[in-house]
Motif scaffolding. Structure first.
Motif, PDB file in Angstrom:
ATOM      1  N   ILE A  26      -9.863   1.760   0.661  1.00  0.00           N
ATOM      2  CA  ILE A  26      -9.107   0.526   0.473  1.00  0.00           C
ATOM      3  C   ILE A  26      -9.989  -0.628   0.938  1.00  0.00           C
ATOM      4  O   ILE A  26     -10.500  -0.591   2.055  1.00  0.00           O
ATOM      5  CB  ILE A  26      -7.803   0.549   1.303  1.00  0.00           C
TER       6      ILE A  26
ATOM      7  N   LEU B 169       0.832  -1.201   0.000  1.00  0.00           N
ATOM      8  CA  LEU B 169       0.000   0.000   0.000  1.00  0.00           C
ATOM      9  C   LEU B 169       0.867   1.250   0.000  1.00  0.00           C
ATOM     10  O   LEU B 169       1.930   1.278   0.636  1.00  0.00           O
ATOM     11  CB  LEU B 169      -0.882   0.049   1.249  1.00  0.00           C
TER      12      LEU B 169
ATOM     13  N   MET C 127      -8.377  -0.560  -4.326  1.00  0.00           N
ATOM     14  CA  MET C 127      -8.049   0.709  -3.671  1.00  0.00           C
ATOM     15  C   MET C 127      -8.068   1.813  -4.711  1.00  0.00           C
ATOM     16  O   MET C 127      -7.807   1.593  -5.888  1.00  0.00           O
ATOM     17  CB  MET C 127      -6.683   0.645  -2.972  1.00  0.00           C
TER      18      MET C 127
ATOM     19  N   ILE D  41     -10.259   2.218   5.369  1.00  0.00           N
ATOM     20  CA  ILE D  41     -10.024   0.807   5.077  1.00  0.00           C
ATOM     21  C   ILE D  41     -11.279   0.050   5.492  1.00  0.00           C
ATOM     22  O   ILE D  41     -11.696   0.114   6.647  1.00  0.00           O
ATOM     23  CB  ILE D  41      -8.796   0.264   5.827  1.00  0.00           C
TER      24      ILE D  41
ATOM     25  N   ILE E 273     -14.187   3.813  -6.276  1.00  0.00           N
ATOM     26  CA  ILE E 273     -14.405   2.585  -5.509  1.00  0.00           C
ATOM     27  C   ILE E 273     -15.818   2.472  -4.946  1.00  0.00           C
ATOM     28  O   ILE E 273     -16.427   1.403  -4.969  1.00  0.00           O
ATOM     29  CB  ILE E 273     -13.384   2.487  -4.354  1.00  0.00           C
TER      30      ILE E 273
ATOM     31  N   VAL F 141      -5.507  -6.995  -0.206  1.00  0.00           N
ATOM     32  CA  VAL F 141      -6.132  -5.794  -0.759  1.00  0.00           C
ATOM     33  C   VAL F 141      -6.850  -6.181  -2.047  1.00  0.00           C
ATOM     34  O   VAL F 141      -6.229  -6.633  -3.008  1.00  0.00           O
ATOM     35  CB  VAL F 141      -5.081  -4.707  -1.041  1.00  0.00           C
TER      36      VAL F 141
ATOM     37  N   LYS G  11      -8.445  -6.001   8.834  1.00  0.00           N
ATOM     38  CA  LYS G  11      -8.375  -4.538   8.891  1.00  0.00           C
ATOM     39  C   LYS G  11      -7.738  -4.031  10.186  1.00  0.00           C
ATOM     40  O   LYS G  11      -6.820  -3.207  10.162  1.00  0.00           O
ATOM     41  CB  LYS G  11      -9.786  -3.940   8.740  1.00  0.00           C
TER      42      LYS G  11
ATOM     43  N   ASN H 160     -10.039   8.493  -0.231  1.00  0.00           N
ATOM     44  CA  ASN H 160      -9.645   7.222  -0.821  1.00  0.00           C
ATOM     45  C   ASN H 160     -10.210   6.065  -0.004  1.00  0.00           C
ATOM     46  O   ASN H 160     -10.360   6.174   1.222  1.00  0.00           O
ATOM     47  CB  ASN H 160      -8.117   7.105  -0.872  1.00  0.00           C
TER      48      ASN H 160
ATOM     49  N   ASN I  62      -8.462   8.535   4.454  1.00  0.00           N
ATOM     50  CA  ASN I  62      -8.481   7.197   3.879  1.00  0.00           C
ATOM     51  C   ASN I  62      -9.294   6.252   4.761  1.00  0.00           C
ATOM     52  O   ASN I  62      -9.103   6.223   5.974  1.00  0.00           O
ATOM     53  CB  ASN I  62      -7.055   6.658   3.762  1.00  0.00           C
TER      54      ASN I  62
ATOM     55  N   ILE J  86      -0.038   5.247   0.970  1.00  0.00           N
ATOM     56  CA  ILE J  86      -1.056   6.193   1.428  1.00  0.00           C
ATOM     57  C   ILE J  86      -0.413   7.567   1.494  1.00  0.00           C
ATOM     58  O   ILE J  86       0.468   7.813   2.323  1.00  0.00           O
ATOM     59  CB  ILE J  86      -1.641   5.767   2.787  1.00  0.00           C
TER      60      ILE J  86
END
Length: 246
Positions: free
Chosen positions: A206, A26, A216, A35, A222, A213, A43, A204, A33, A28
């Motif tokens: 993920i 990843l 993302m 997840i 997404i 993953v 996670k 963003n 963000n 970032i």
């Protein structure tokens, strides 16, 4: 920038060793963000690895190009990483003012501490001298913990399912706090969450599932694929069929 290279983690389970994270890569680069993904996808484990609470079995973590893989929680905190737990810790005998001062890493005045509390929607004068103990509700503790993160002014702020265990009124207030952080923070915010209202204020997203993953990218890319409507009150992860209650 926070960069994870080939991060893997295994843990002992009832049926032997289980792979929790599998070769995570990843990058970032600031912003807000989120997840997300089905329960058991890894996670919270990933968040704790970034913070240094647990150690990966392999891989490398870089913060602004510096290798922090072998650094302790304290060393990472000094480098600018903060972590807020699902269930905030109680500190018997420690006041809210003391806790914010410890988080800031310096002596601060009452007015400055009250300002951090006001930013998270608490009436500062009512809370500043209270003990951080079980007399505080889950929502109050969550907001106090966020106030300590604001006081630290860190490069990377991580929140592990901040909506867990709080009532709807407190959750609505948390959303307001995160929206304000999103507008004013100059650092990187990482939130572990299933909640659509939190996903909606992300830059963003993920998706983590089965320790890997799956996708993302920017929210606009997404989110439409992630969420599908099953009825007026529910949302689902499109690739997992797992319900996410609003």
């Amino acid at each position: 920038m926070l960069e994870l290279k080939n991060i893997s983690f295994r843990a002992e389970g009832d049926s032997g060793e289980k792979e929790i994270l599998k070769d995570i890569n990843l990058k970032i680069e600031g912003g807000f963000n989120v997840i997300t993904g089905p329960n058991g996808g890894g996670k919270s484990t990933l968040a704790k690895i970034i913070a240094g609470i647990i150690t990966p079995v392999s891989g490398q973590i870089l913060l602004d190009g510096e290798d922090i893989t072998d650094m302790s929680v304290t060393e990472r905190a000094n480098k600018g990483i903060s972590f807020a737990f699902q269930q905030p810790v109680h500190f018997k005998g420690l006041t809210v003012y003391d806790l914010i001062g410890l988080a800031a890493g310096k002596k601060i005045g009452i007015n400055e501490a009250c300002d951090y509390l006001s930013q998270v929607g608490l009436c500062a004068r009512e809370y500043i001298n209270r003990e951080v103990n079980s007399s505080l509700s889950g929502g109050e503790l969550k907001r106090i913990e966020i106030a300590t993160v604001l006081a630290r002014s860190t490069k990377v702020s991580i929140f592990d399912e901040p909506e867990a265990g709080i009532d709807l009124w407190s959750f609505n207030n948390l959303i307001n706090v995160f929206e304000k952080m999103h507008e004013t923070s100059g650092g990187t915010i990482i939130i572990i969450s299933h909640q659509e209202r939190i996903l909606n204020i992300a830059d963003n997203i993920i998706i983590l599932s089965g320790g890997s993953v799956k996708a993302m990218g920017a929210k606009a890319e997404i989110l439409p694929e992630l969420l599908g409507t099953v009825d007026a009150g529910c949302r689902v992860l499109a690739d997992s069929g797992k319900e996410m209650r609003k």
